[in-house]
Design an enzyme around this catalytic site. Structure first.
Site, short mmCIF file in Angstrom:
data_model
loop_
_atom_site.label_atom_id
_atom_site.label_comp_id
_atom_site.label_asym_id
_atom_site.label_seq_id
_atom_site.Cartn_x
_atom_site.Cartn_y
_atom_site.Cartn_z
N ASP A 1 -12.63 -4.58 16.31
CA ASP A 1 -11.51 -5.04 15.49
C ASP A 1 -11.54 -6.57 15.50
OD1 ASP A 1 -9.21 -5.27 14.04
OD2 ASP A 1 -7.92 -4.15 15.42
N ARG B 1 0.81 -1.23 0.00
CA ARG B 1 0.00 0.00 0.00
C ARG B 1 0.83 1.27 0.00
NH1 ARG B 1 -2.57 0.45 6.11
NH2 ARG B 1 -0.69 -0.07 7.26
N GLU C 1 -13.30 -5.77 5.37
CA GLU C 1 -12.13 -6.09 4.55
C GLU C 1 -12.21 -7.55 4.09
OE1 GLU C 1 -8.71 -5.02 6.97
OE2 GLU C 1 -9.96 -3.64 8.08
N HIS D 1 -8.55 -3.66 2.07
CA HIS D 1 -8.87 -3.06 3.39
C HIS D 1 -9.84 -1.90 3.19
CE1 HIS D 1 -8.20 -0.97 7.16
NE2 HIS D 1 -7.18 -1.72 7.53
#
Ligand code: BG6
Length: 304
Positions: free
Chosen positions: A216, A102, A275, A172
């Site tokens: 998360d 990324r 994601e 993501h």
């Protein structure tokens, strides 16, 4: 080819009225894509899709108002590509979280117009001495981005070496929502998950996912479509995927977002990351000469 040279990029890969390369914020080179179906912007750093909206639709991808655009820094929003590992590196704490794909430059391989009017761009990660130092395995990674009524992404890893390779990867994606507190995510019912907010303990999802605190989670063995239902925007975002066995659901909530410094005030209320990944025990082994393809198709459906 010098990937940052927009004149050359436009000469070889520009499509009149459809694909235009330009110097974007923070010195990043971006492709602006517009067609009768949708519009999108993609940074060559990270092959990072920053925006996408079907014509007549409000943005589907969330891009932070406080996003920082700079060489070597991941952009907060859109679709960061995590590769060749997801999360922290298993052995080397100094290696970047979510891999390096990324934050490095990708080159344009091809741009084309499809029969239905969609636009397809294909990017390939540029290997350097720095990337080889972190990933000394002969491999090639490409991302095909198809901008139309749906946004389709295909992340392909080819093993060009003689030994098997093990990769973790993720698209993501940050999705724009009217207010996370009123959003329901379906498609993960009954999946086992790793709860990173509870010391990585293993749980099982009961019913749809709703978010009212920092969240998360890595859902395992989750290949079904995910639906983000947003009554405020009267829409449902559908995430269909192939070659992805994990789904990560992330929202940093107030305190973590404030610490991150690139979320903007109350930004966390207008986003959720869902994601499509291969993470934890769902990492993928790619045989010599073989390939692995992680594909997603994002679409918008109207709610009454
Ligand atoms: C998610 C992880 O995928 O990405 C989180 O599960 C992490 O733990 C988040 O905080 C954002 O990561 P980054 O590196 O983009 O700040």
């Amino acid at each position: 080819m010098n990937a940052a040279d927009v004149t050359t990029l436009n000469r070889y890969f520009g499509i009149p009225e459809q694909v235009n390369f330009k110097d974007g914020p923070g010195g990043l080179t971006v492709a602006e894509v517009t067609n009768s179906l949708a519009s999108a912007t993609i940074a060559l750093q990270g092959a990072h899709v920053m925006t996408w909206a079907p014509q007549g639709e409000s943005p589907v991808l969330w891009l932070s108002r406080a996003a920082k655009f700079a060489p070597g820094k991941s952009i907060r929003g859109g679709v960061p590509v995590c590769w060749p590992w997801f999360g922290p590196h298993a052995q080397e704490a100094s290696f970047p979280g979510h891999g390096y794909a990324r934050t490095v430059m990708w080159e344009v391989v091809k741009t084309e117009t499809l029969a239905d009017g969609a636009t397809r761009l294909t990017f390939r990660l540029i290997e350097t001495a720095a990337t080889r130092a972190q990933w000394p395995h002969p491999s090639e990674v490409t991302l095909m981005v198809t901008v139309g009524r749906t946004l389709a992404l295909d992340l392909v890893t080819r093993n060009t070496g003689k030994e098997p390779i093990v990769i973790g990867d993720a698209l993501h994606t940050y999705f724009e929502v009217s207010d996370i507190r009123n959003v329901t995510i379906r498609g993960l019912e009954d999946c086992p998950y790793i709860d990173k907010m509870d010391n990585g303990s293993r749980k099982r999802q009961e019913g749809p996912v709703t978010i009212g605190a920092e969240t998360d989670r890595i859902y395992l063995d989750s290949s079904a479509d995910c639906l983000i239902e947003d009554p405020g925007l009267k829409r449902r975002i559908r995430i269909a995927k192939r070659g992805s066995r994990s789904t990560v659901v992330w929202n940093p909530w107030i305190e973590k977002a404030a610490k991150m410094g690139d979320f903007g005030e109350n930004g966390y209320l207008n986003m959720v990351c869902v994601e499509s990944a291969n993470a934890a025990e769902d990492v993928v082994t790619v045989a010599p000469g073989g390939a692995h393809s992680l594909q997603v198709v994002y679409g918008v459906e109207r709610l009454p």
